[in-house]
Design a protein around this motif. Structure first.
Motif, PDB file in Angstrom:
ATOM      1  N   LEU A  12     -61.557 -59.046  -7.842  1.00  0.00           N
ATOM      2  CA  LEU A  12     -63.170 -59.254  -7.546  1.00  0.00           C
ATOM      3  C   LEU A  12     -63.511 -58.797  -8.977  1.00  0.00           C
ATOM      4  CD1 LEU A  12     -65.246 -60.001  -5.699  1.00  0.00           C
ATOM      5  CD2 LEU A  12     -65.357 -57.661  -5.158  1.00  0.00           C
ATOM      6  N   ASP A  13     -62.752 -57.808  -9.698  1.00  0.00           N
ATOM      7  CA  ASP A  13     -63.227 -57.621 -11.092  1.00  0.00           C
ATOM      8  C   ASP A  13     -62.568 -58.312 -12.277  1.00  0.00           C
ATOM      9  OD1 ASP A  13     -60.806 -56.263 -10.177  1.00  0.00           O
ATOM     10  OD2 ASP A  13     -61.180 -54.291 -11.533  1.00  0.00           O
ATOM     11  N   ARG A  33     -50.785 -57.348  -5.214  1.00  0.00           N
ATOM     12  CA  ARG A  33     -51.855 -57.440  -4.072  1.00  0.00           C
ATOM     13  C   ARG A  33     -52.698 -58.657  -4.342  1.00  0.00           C
ATOM     14  NH1 ARG A  33     -55.212 -52.196  -5.189  1.00  0.00           N
ATOM     15  NH2 ARG A  33     -56.121 -52.658  -3.397  1.00  0.00           N
ATOM     16  N   LEU A 169     -60.524 -70.717  -8.031  1.00  0.00           N
ATOM     17  CA  LEU A 169     -60.201 -69.269  -8.030  1.00  0.00           C
ATOM     18  C   LEU A 169     -60.106 -68.742  -6.614  1.00  0.00           C
ATOM     19  CD1 LEU A 169     -62.787 -67.891 -10.503  1.00  0.00           C
ATOM     20  CD2 LEU A 169     -60.513 -68.603 -11.037  1.00  0.00           C
ATOM     21  N   ILE A 171     -60.348 -65.698  -4.874  1.00  0.00           N
ATOM     22  CA  ILE A 171     -61.263 -64.544  -5.106  1.00  0.00           C
ATOM     23  C   ILE A 171     -60.819 -63.345  -4.003  1.00  0.00           C
ATOM     24  CG2 ILE A 171     -63.364 -63.153  -5.663  1.00  0.00           C
ATOM     25  CD1 ILE A 171     -64.700 -65.902  -6.366  1.00  0.00           C
ATOM     26  N   PRO A 173     -60.359 -59.678  -2.459  1.00  0.00           N
ATOM     27  CA  PRO A 173     -61.307 -58.305  -2.519  1.00  0.00           C
ATOM     28  C   PRO A 173     -60.747 -56.972  -2.939  1.00  0.00           C
ATOM     29  CG  PRO A 173     -60.800 -58.998  -0.394  1.00  0.00           C
ATOM     30  CD  PRO A 173     -60.089 -60.102  -1.147  1.00  0.00           C
ATOM     31  N   PRO A 193     -69.722 -75.157  -8.699  1.00  0.00           N
ATOM     32  CA  PRO A 193     -69.063 -75.022  -7.488  1.00  0.00           C
ATOM     33  C   PRO A 193     -69.221 -76.267  -6.845  1.00  0.00           C
ATOM     34  CG  PRO A 193     -71.029 -73.494  -7.562  1.00  0.00           C
ATOM     35  CD  PRO A 193     -71.118 -74.124  -8.655  1.00  0.00           C
ATOM     36  N   VAL A 196     -66.307 -74.311  -1.321  1.00  0.00           N
ATOM     37  CA  VAL A 196     -66.034 -73.012  -0.920  1.00  0.00           C
ATOM     38  C   VAL A 196     -65.441 -72.933   0.667  1.00  0.00           C
ATOM     39  CG1 VAL A 196     -66.949 -70.732  -0.650  1.00  0.00           C
ATOM     40  CG2 VAL A 196     -67.830 -72.361  -2.015  1.00  0.00           C
ATOM     41  N   ASP A 198     -63.554 -69.861   2.975  1.00  0.00           N
ATOM     42  CA  ASP A 198     -63.312 -68.561   3.100  1.00  0.00           C
ATOM     43  C   ASP A 198     -62.412 -68.111   4.329  1.00  0.00           C
ATOM     44  OD1 ASP A 198     -65.767 -69.274   4.680  1.00  0.00           O
ATOM     45  OD2 ASP A 198     -65.521 -67.254   5.194  1.00  0.00           O
ATOM     46  N   PRO A 200     -60.768 -64.317   6.128  1.00  0.00           N
ATOM     47  CA  PRO A 200     -60.992 -62.727   6.056  1.00  0.00           C
ATOM     48  C   PRO A 200     -60.173 -62.091   4.877  1.00  0.00           C
ATOM     49  CG  PRO A 200     -60.373 -63.479   8.088  1.00  0.00           C
ATOM     50  CD  PRO A 200     -60.320 -64.520   7.435  1.00  0.00           C
ATOM     51  N   THR A 203     -61.726 -65.537  -0.829  1.00  0.00           N
ATOM     52  CA  THR A 203     -62.737 -66.539  -0.893  1.00  0.00           C
ATOM     53  C   THR A 203     -62.184 -67.710  -1.827  1.00  0.00           C
ATOM     54  OG1 THR A 203     -64.397 -64.672  -0.581  1.00  0.00           O
ATOM     55  CG2 THR A 203     -65.110 -67.082  -1.186  1.00  0.00           C
ATOM     56  N   VAL A 205     -63.183 -70.443  -4.461  1.00  0.00           N
ATOM     57  CA  VAL A 205     -64.286 -71.395  -4.603  1.00  0.00           C
ATOM     58  C   VAL A 205     -63.694 -72.259  -5.687  1.00  0.00           C
ATOM     59  CG1 VAL A 205     -66.411 -71.089  -5.849  1.00  0.00           C
ATOM     60  CG2 VAL A 205     -65.768 -69.244  -4.315  1.00  0.00           C
ATOM     61  N   TYR A 207     -64.501 -74.851  -8.746  1.00  0.00           N
ATOM     62  CA  TYR A 207     -65.503 -75.243  -9.852  1.00  0.00           C
ATOM     63  C   TYR A 207     -64.994 -76.361 -10.427  1.00  0.00           C
ATOM     64  CZ  TYR A 207     -67.116 -70.333  -9.002  1.00  0.00           C
ATOM     65  OH  TYR A 207     -67.581 -69.335  -8.451  1.00  0.00           O
TER      66      TYR A 207
END
Lengths: 211, 211
Positions: A12-13, A33, A169, A171, A173, A193, A196, A198, A200, A203, A205, A207
């Motif tokens: 996420l970062d 991870r 991507l 993504i 968490p 985008p 999408v 998702d 649990p 996510t 996405v 592009y």
């Protein structure tokens, strides 16, 4: 006309690998991870010759990601660690039967003969830069897609050279705090985008990248 | 029990404001691109007393974001720019009738009397840090939610103090390349994506934050 795609897991970062990459931690500390969601799926496991795993949305995403791929491009680090000249007995991280089952073009500064592995993976070493690697991969892929497999630097080179059609991507968490950032130094991209999906765990996405 | 939430627009490379913030560019250079999706909506416009705008998925996201908010916490920069002591005639960026219509607690190092604006927005200046600001906002909000409005530093303080229950990122497909990164220095958060809503302009992901 084939597409040039890239599917990559990102924290996420914004990191696609953790810090302090080494033979013990090829993905950097904590980098594994980013891939736990994939390892849990039947799709990933069957590509890697491992039984079990879940049938899930995430598994479908993985299966679809490789379905139309006719060739891969990757950096030297993803093939086998810090740049050589490698000992010619070094066949990379991926074992005797790598999970690609297709031609793989490896960006490096050192010439080396192609390396044919079991299961239809051939590593071809390219010293002419990202354009050359993508052009060779495109030829090898025929009407199928070319996937930029990673790592960060190789994807950045493809983005900067405006070679990429699609960036997906995954993504995740988690916060890694350090490592290789994917989207540093790529300039002002035109991204749209388009899908999408998702779960649990992650996510996804996709592009569309303007050229 | 009320929740502590944060809705914030973020570039694909992780910035919530562009570089070189100034009175001319309170969101930094290029930072306004993070908010174009919102400005196009009827939801945002009606909150800001402007007519028109689109009824859309994005508009619903905005309306829902503020529906249950009973109080806000924001940094000094978001209220009115670089820290004071402000001239007591300076009432911030938000005009005579700010769009919050609720108590707003502003983190600052300089004491100042509360500032009551038109439309039920009152700015209260808090010098006791993020815990104090959130505690005061929680009291003011009653059984409604507290929203951390920004900027990056204020959200980081709330994350580091483990005060946030929910982080909703409006992920905008632009690359800013520089500015204020949201998720630097926040440590290893436990995040779980709970809802994902997407539009052609932006991907809204709400994360539950473990304490």
């Amino acid at each position: 006309m084939n597409s040039i795609t890239c599917h990559i897991s990102i924290s996420l970062d914004g990191y696609v690998a953790g810090p302090n990459q080494s033979p013990e931690h090829p993905l950097g500390e904590g980098g594994e991870r980013l891939h736990e969601w994939a390892l849990a799926t039947e799709g990933w496991r069957s590509q890697h010759g491992v039984e079990g795993g879940e049938r899930s949305t995430d598994s479908e995403v993985i299966e679809e990601a490789v379905r139309d791929v006719g060739a891969y491009v990757m950096g030297r680090g993803m093939f086998g660690g810090a740049d050589g000249p490698w000992d010619d007995t070094w066949t990379g991280w991926w074992g005797e039967e790598p999970p690609f089952h297709a031609p793989v073009f490896v960006l490096t500064h050192h010439e080396r003969d192609p390396l044919a592995m079991r299961g239809d993976t051939t590593f071809t070493f390219v010293t002419g830069g990202i354009e050359s690697a993508v052009a060779q991969a495109r030829d090898a892929a025929g009407d199928r897609d070319v996937a930029i497999a990673g790592g960060a630097s190789t994807v950045q080179q493809a983005l900067c050279a405006r070679l990429l059609d699609e960036l997906c991507l995954h993504i995740v968490p988690v916060i890694l705090g350090a490592g290789d950032r994917l989207l540093d130094g790529v300039g002002d991209l035109h991204l749209r985008p388009v899908t999408v999906v998702d779960s649990p765990a992650v996510t996804h996405v996709t592009y569309r990248v303007g050229r």
